[in-house]
Scaffold this active site. Structure first.
Site, PDB file in Angstrom:
ATOM      1  CG  ASN A   9      92.592  14.180 -28.393  1.00 52.74           C
ATOM      2  OD1 ASN A   9      92.264  14.777 -27.590  1.00 52.74           O
ATOM      3  ND2 ASN A   9      92.513  14.864 -29.610  1.00 52.74           N
ATOM      4  CD1 TRP A  10      91.151   9.737 -23.599  1.00 56.61           C
ATOM      5  CD2 TRP A  10      90.690  10.381 -21.581  1.00 56.61           C
ATOM      6  NE1 TRP A  10      91.835   8.800 -22.708  1.00 56.61           N
ATOM      7  CE2 TRP A  10      91.407   9.171 -21.330  1.00 56.61           C
ATOM      8  CE3 TRP A  10      90.382  11.231 -20.183  1.00 56.61           C
ATOM      9  CZ2 TRP A  10      91.644   8.473 -20.289  1.00 56.61           C
ATOM     10  CZ3 TRP A  10      90.636  10.429 -18.909  1.00 56.61           C
ATOM     11  CH2 TRP A  10      91.119   8.932 -18.839  1.00 56.61           C
ATOM     12  CE  LYS A  11      89.292  14.185 -31.092  1.00 56.50           C
ATOM     13  NZ  LYS A  11      88.789  14.063 -32.236  1.00 56.50           N
ATOM     14  CG  HIS A  95      93.273  18.021 -32.411  1.00 54.58           C
ATOM     15  ND1 HIS A  95      92.233  18.181 -33.104  1.00 54.58           N
ATOM     16  CD2 HIS A  95      93.601  16.562 -32.323  1.00 54.58           C
ATOM     17  CE1 HIS A  95      91.789  17.050 -33.517  1.00 54.58           C
ATOM     18  NE2 HIS A  95      92.398  16.031 -33.002  1.00 54.58           N
ATOM     19  CD  GLU A  97      88.711  17.868 -32.867  1.00 55.67           C
ATOM     20  OE1 GLU A  97      88.654  17.897 -31.460  1.00 55.67           O
ATOM     21  OE2 GLU A  97      88.215  16.775 -33.362  1.00 55.67           O
ATOM     22  N   GLY A 173      87.142  11.358 -36.518  1.00 55.72           N
ATOM     23  CA  GLY A 173      86.143  11.165 -35.991  1.00 55.72           C
ATOM     24  C   GLY A 173      84.911  10.922 -36.963  1.00 55.72           C
ATOM     25  CB  SER A 212      88.564   6.746 -38.230  1.00 60.54           C
ATOM     26  OG  SER A 212      87.607   7.896 -38.222  1.00 60.54           O
ATOM     27  N   GLY A 233      91.342   9.138 -31.004  1.00 66.69           N
ATOM     28  CA  GLY A 233      90.179   9.976 -30.412  1.00 66.69           C
ATOM     29  C   GLY A 233      89.106   8.873 -30.021  1.00 66.69           C
ATOM     30  N   GLY A 234      88.234   8.703 -30.578  1.00 65.78           N
ATOM     31  CA  GLY A 234      86.926   8.004 -30.083  1.00 65.78           C
ATOM     32  C   GLY A 234      87.341   6.601 -29.565  1.00 65.78           C
TER      33      GLY A 234
HETATM   34  P1  PGA Z   1      89.266   9.798 -33.886  1.00 64.18           P
HETATM   35  O1  PGA Z   1      90.196  11.331 -33.493  1.00 64.18           O
HETATM   36  O2  PGA Z   1      90.126   8.724 -33.536  1.00 64.18           O
HETATM   37  O3  PGA Z   1      88.131   9.741 -33.136  1.00 64.18           O
HETATM   38  O4  PGA Z   1      89.040   9.716 -35.451  1.00 64.18           O
HETATM   39  C1  PGA Z   1      91.523  11.375 -33.777  1.00 64.18           C
HETATM   40  C2  PGA Z   1      92.266  12.424 -33.493  1.00 64.18           C
HETATM   41  O5  PGA Z   1      91.278  13.490 -33.392  1.00 64.18           O
HETATM   42  O6  PGA Z   1      93.038  12.681 -32.759  1.00 64.18           O
END
Ligand code: PGA
Length: 251
Positions: A9-11, A95, A97, A173, A212, A233-234
């Protein structure tokens, strides 16, 4: 046997230049990965660009979809038919967010899941609790409610075509990962809930862990009985890290 599935997930990250570099890194390493399905979910505006550059063994997904399936006066939205037109096979829905920042309710998330299913695009349905919900003992009821809204609208049989991503909000995150035992406990709870409706479906459904995930904790997380890969994500913005995570999930 469930085939593990890892999605990046590149956001809201990237530029044409940085994406080109990231994809070159992914393409260079993809041959080393087997026994796992891999997808990246770029910002919608770059999906077409990514599809053109990416080795086709890595699939492309989106991070959101409109509740209106085809087209209409919905300024700023993109429909599932548009995503399909660009070759998307997956879409992240609900998600945390989107839920927290953009106010997406369980009911809206359920509608979006239905819209994706009807178009033949696989929803990656995100569920998860906040730290406060975990600490106050309502974690299971929160996650149940998130699942029930979708179950009520599309039914248990549809879950054969839905990927679930368990993402504790406090681990997203933050660098704080759920321990493998904490994650497994919730994954088992989710699978058990689905099994109470259909054991057959529950055995098939892919449940990713997200929050994470890094190369150094992936092996242990993915080694848990009910964890079938991850939503990353990250670490998905770094080709070496993402591919190491994919390898950890694969054969
Ligand atoms: P993260 O994000 O790996 O940066 O914690 C995961 C996500 O929000 O899908």
């Amino acid at each position: 046997m469930r085939k593990p599935f890892v999605a990046g997930n590149w956001k809201m990250h990237g530029s044409k230049a940085s994406i080109k570099e990231l994809i070159a890194g992914l393409n260079a390493k993809v041959e080393q990965v087997s026994g796992v399905d891999v997808t990246v979910c770029p910002p919608a505006i770059y999906i077409d660009y990514v599809s053109q550059l990416l080795n086709p063994s890595i699939k492309v997904g989106a991070q959101n979809v409109a509740q209106e399936p085809v087209q209409g006066a919905f300024t700023g939205e993109h429909s599932v038919e548009m995503l399909k037109d660009l070759g998307c096979q997956y879409v992240i829905i609900g998600h945390s967010e989107r839920r927290a920042i953009f106010g997406e309710s369980n009911a809206l998330v359920a509608v979006k899941v239905k819209v994706a299913l009807q178009a033949g695009v696989t929803p990656i349905l995100c569920v998860g609790e906040t730290l406060q919900e975990r600490q106050s003992g309502v974690m299971q009821s929160i996650i149940s409610g998130q699942l029930d809204a979708v179950l009520d609208l599309v039914g248990i049989e549809s879950f054969e075509k839905i990927v679930i991503a368990y993402e504790p909000v406090w681990a997203i995150g933050t660098g704080v990962t759920a321990s493998p035992e904490q994650a497994q406990e919730v994954h088992a709870f989710i699978r058990g809930k689905l099994a109470s409706l259909s054991s057959e479906v529950a055995q098939k459904v892919i449940i990713q862990y997200g929050g994470s995930v890094k190369p150094d904790n992936a092996v242990e997380l993915f080694g848990q009985a009910d964890i079938d890969g991850g939503l990353i994500g990250g670490a998905s913005l770094n080709a070496d890290d993402f591919m190491a995570i994919c390898k950890a999930a694969g054969a």
